[in-house]
Design a protein around this motif. Structure first.
Motif, mmCIF file in Angstrom:
data_model
loop_
_atom_site.group_PDB
_atom_site.id
_atom_site.type_symbol
_atom_site.label_atom_id
_atom_site.label_comp_id
_atom_site.label_asym_id
_atom_site.label_seq_id
_atom_site.Cartn_x
_atom_site.Cartn_y
_atom_site.Cartn_z
ATOM 1 N N ALA A 8 0.941 -1.122 0.007
ATOM 2 C CA ALA A 8 0.234 0.028 -0.135
ATOM 3 C C ALA A 8 0.769 1.367 0.162
ATOM 4 N N TYR A 9 2.114 0.890 0.793
ATOM 5 C CA TYR A 9 2.924 2.394 0.779
ATOM 6 C C TYR A 9 3.543 2.707 -0.510
ATOM 7 N N LEU A 10 3.850 1.537 -1.333
ATOM 8 C CA LEU A 10 4.496 1.594 -2.615
ATOM 9 C C LEU A 10 3.595 2.183 -3.598
ATOM 10 N N ALA A 11 2.377 1.599 -3.447
ATOM 11 C CA ALA A 11 1.265 2.033 -4.496
ATOM 12 C C ALA A 11 0.849 3.659 -4.267
ATOM 13 N N ALA A 15 5.518 3.312 -6.874
ATOM 14 C CA ALA A 15 6.651 2.476 -6.861
ATOM 15 C C ALA A 15 6.533 1.073 -6.938
ATOM 16 N N THR A 16 7.401 0.364 -7.622
ATOM 17 C CA THR A 16 7.389 -1.196 -7.664
ATOM 18 C C THR A 16 8.381 -1.698 -6.556
ATOM 19 N N ARG A 32 10.861 8.869 -5.804
ATOM 20 C CA ARG A 32 9.343 8.425 -6.174
ATOM 21 C C ARG A 32 8.482 9.060 -4.953
ATOM 22 N N HIS A 33 9.150 9.098 -3.648
ATOM 23 C CA HIS A 33 8.543 9.596 -2.654
ATOM 24 C C HIS A 33 8.460 11.105 -2.662
ATOM 25 N N SER A 131 17.908 16.920 -1.876
ATOM 26 C CA SER A 131 18.556 16.399 -3.175
ATOM 27 C C SER A 131 17.517 15.479 -3.651
ATOM 28 N N ARG A 132 17.639 15.195 -5.063
ATOM 29 C CA ARG A 132 16.853 13.947 -5.300
ATOM 30 C C ARG A 132 17.322 12.624 -5.054
ATOM 31 N N ARG A 133 18.463 12.549 -4.979
ATOM 32 C CA ARG A 133 19.247 11.376 -4.714
ATOM 33 C C ARG A 133 19.865 11.435 -3.529
ATOM 34 N N PRO A 134 20.077 10.288 -2.664
ATOM 35 C CA PRO A 134 21.045 10.327 -1.647
ATOM 36 C C PRO A 134 22.266 10.786 -1.718
#
Length: 263
Positions: A8-11, A15-16, A32-33, A131-134
């Motif tokens: 449910a969180y991924l939905a 995200a898959t 995605r978040h 940032s968009r990435r870590p």
């Protein structure tokens, strides 16, 4: 840790389920978040006291499809990451710039995450200049992505400061924190007339071309290196734009102060 409905969180974030708990998966989930769950302070405006408990943040973000402040967003994301098998450590921070001028925010007024993989990474899904990435904690040089240029500065006191496009945004401690350490700040931001959040509505969401932000009634679109702002003076337009960009349906517009500039 409470068992949650990971699917449910991924939905919720479109995200898959990743096959591995590696750097590529972390990048994917963070992006995605950021692009689906808005930063928004509606609870503070309505004087509702948020929580960072697992049940609260899962219900608010996944079931009710809301966003939240940095504490709610990052604690919820930590819950998802841990449920998928990532090793996550909460860190306390202090915001040092509000977008217009430098200031010294309250201790534990910001929450970021340290994720341990092949090396240590800083993750933040609750800050509009994130940032968009870590970000690689050990990297002393510039780290670039679609949101700009980032540098992590290690202070003599052992803290880490995040500089974004030349602006010092926040400072984080490096020792672990319990989420309960941040609960008093939730109460403060929601109830104190001296808090920076008092009566002010902020919202922000990442888009394919930049981001869309709201400060009270001023909506600002950042795209392709430029920005345009306009004030939403009509209530019906405000409600429509708030739902369009942030996915939240309002029945009425909160009582908000006039804002002279966007964010």
């Amino acid at each position: 840790m409470t068992d949650i409905d990971v699917d449910a969180y991924l939905a919720r974030i479109g995200a898959t389920r990743p096959e591995k708990t590696d750097y590529e998966a972390l990048c994917y989930l963070q992006e995605r978040h950021l692009m689906t769950v808005p930063f928004e302070t509606l609870s503070f405006v309505e004087r509702e006291i948020p929580s960072m408990t697992e049940e609260f943040v899962f219900d608010k973000i996944v079931r009710r499809r809301r966003g939240g402040g940095c504490g709610e967003l990052n604690s919820a994301f930590a819950l998802l990451l841990k449920s998928l098998g990532f090793r996550v450590v909460p860190l306390g921070g202090r915001v040092l710039h509000n977008g217009h001028s430098a200031f010294r925010g309250v201790h534990n007024g910001h929450l970021v995450l340290r994720v341990e993989l092949d090396q240590s990474y800083l993750v933040d899904v609750g800050f509009r200049w994130a940032s968009r990435r870590p970000l690689k904690i050990a990297e002393r040089g510039m780290q670039k992505d679609e949101h700009g240029e980032y540098q992590l500065v290690h202070t003599p006191q052992g803290d880490i400061e995040m500089v974004h496009d030349g602006v010092l945004r926040w400072r984080a401690e490096t020792h672990p924190r319990d989420l309960e350490d941040f609960e008093p700040l939730m109460w403060y931001f929601a109830t104190s007339p001296d808090a920076s959040s008092a009566g002010q509505l902020w919202a922000s969401i990442v888009t394919d071309t930049g981001r869309v932000s709201l400060f009270n009634r001023v909506l600002t679109r950042h795209r392709d290196g430029g920005k345009e702002s306009r004030e939403l003076t009509d209530d019906a337009e405000f409600i429509a734009e708030f739902e369009k960009w942030f996915g939240i349906t309002l029945t009425e517009v909160p009582d908000l102060p006039r804002a002279s500039q966007g964010v």
